[in-house]
Design an enzyme around this catalytic site. Structure first.
Site, short mmCIF file in Angstrom:
data_model
loop_
_atom_site.label_atom_id
_atom_site.label_comp_id
_atom_site.label_asym_id
_atom_site.label_seq_id
_atom_site.Cartn_x
_atom_site.Cartn_y
_atom_site.Cartn_z
N LYS A 54 -9.10 4.56 -3.01
CA LYS A 54 -9.58 3.70 -1.93
C LYS A 54 -10.93 4.16 -1.40
CE LYS A 54 -7.98 1.96 2.59
NZ LYS A 54 -6.91 2.14 3.60
N GLU A 56 0.81 -1.21 0.00
CA GLU A 56 0.00 0.00 0.00
C GLU A 56 0.85 1.27 0.00
OE1 GLU A 56 -3.83 1.87 2.43
OE2 GLU A 56 -2.72 0.18 3.29
N CYS A 89 -6.28 -2.61 1.13
CA CYS A 89 -6.19 -2.79 2.58
C CYS A 89 -7.56 -2.96 3.24
CB CYS A 89 -5.41 -1.63 3.19
SG CYS A 89 -4.72 -1.99 4.84
#
Length: 262
Positions: free
Chosen positions: A110, A40, A147
């Site tokens: 994200k 990430e 994530c």
């Protein structure tokens, strides 16, 4: 298709992390991989300086992405990982980028920010608003998550219904009681319930668990590693997906369908 997972610990200097990414790319390509998945925080990270998220952020046409594209010249390889991109309003997007020697292929902002376990990403980050289009590599359709997204099964299901055969999940999964187990359970569940491959690529170092792995469509972790930097390789197979979906046709058997997920 042969894929590689490059696990490493990001430093506060983007130039050092770029050099690491390019080195992993060259090693992965030399072993015949067509896709290299990175963690990430591949731009810059410092657990002692949370504001580095803001100060180190770069545009998608900035020096980090340009340098990565330049470093891939001559390699028949696609690379994915996450960088922070200014949102124009004093915060940043966490963007999962996909690049090759030909340029930027895809970018996913994200969706789910990590406001959990006493952390609050939304203090500095702006969430995305769209599910990313699939990326096609050697005939394989790849879905993008990041994530904390892995805790939300509806996102993985949407990608699977759109045709994803591999879901890439770069992460900086923070250590804590039971957190390694959470990571393994979430990756395994997303693979098994959608009968596709899921690759989780963890940043390692002083704060994060590493523990990168690839889980196959029947929930088997076919490769995995521990907490140290390293480069893993794995073959993914359309035949494995097809056979699994014959014996375990969960995508066909489901009774609840949301048209918005298609």
């Amino acid at each position: 298709m042969k894929i590689a997972l490059g696990q490493f610990a990001a430093t506060p200097r983007w130039e050092e992390n770029l050099a690491t990414a390019i080195d992993l790319a060259r090693r992965a390509s030399a072993e015949g991989a067509r896709l290299l998945l990175l963690p990430e925080d591949i731009l810059a990270a410092d657990m002692k300086d949370p504001d580095l998220t803001l100060s180190a952020a770069q545009q998608l046409d900035g020096p980090y992405v340009a340098g990565l594209i330049a470093g891939l010249q001559g390699l028949d390889l696609v690379v994915s990982g996450c960088i922070f991109v200014p949102d124009g309003a004093g915060r940043v997007y966490n963007v999962h980028i996909v690049v090759s020697a030909h340029g930027l292929i895809g970018a996913y902002r994200k969706l789910h920010l990590y406001d959990a376990f006493a952390m609050k990403e939304s203090d500095r980050q702006t969430p995305g608003a769209e599910i990313a289009p699939l990326i096609e590599i050697d005939g394989f359709k790849v879905g993008l998550m990041t994530c904390y997204d892995v805790r939300f099964p509806e996102l993985a299901r949407a990608l699977a219904l759109n045709g994803a055969e591999l879901i890439a999940v770069p992460a900086a999964w923070v250590r804590g009681p039971g957190k390694e187990w959470h990571w393994e359970v979430m990756l395994t569940a997303r693979a098994l319930e959608n009968t596709c491959y899921v690759a989780g690529i963890g940043e390692c170092g002083p704060r994060n668990i590493g523990c990168s792995m690839v889980v196959d469509p029947l929930g088997v972790a076919v490769v995995r590693t521990g907490q140290d930097p390293g480069l893993l390789f794995c073959e993914i197979s359309k035949e494995r997906i097809a056979k699994t979906r014959v014996v375990l046709p969960v995508l066909q058997n489901r009774r609840f369908a949301d048209p918005a997920l298609r």
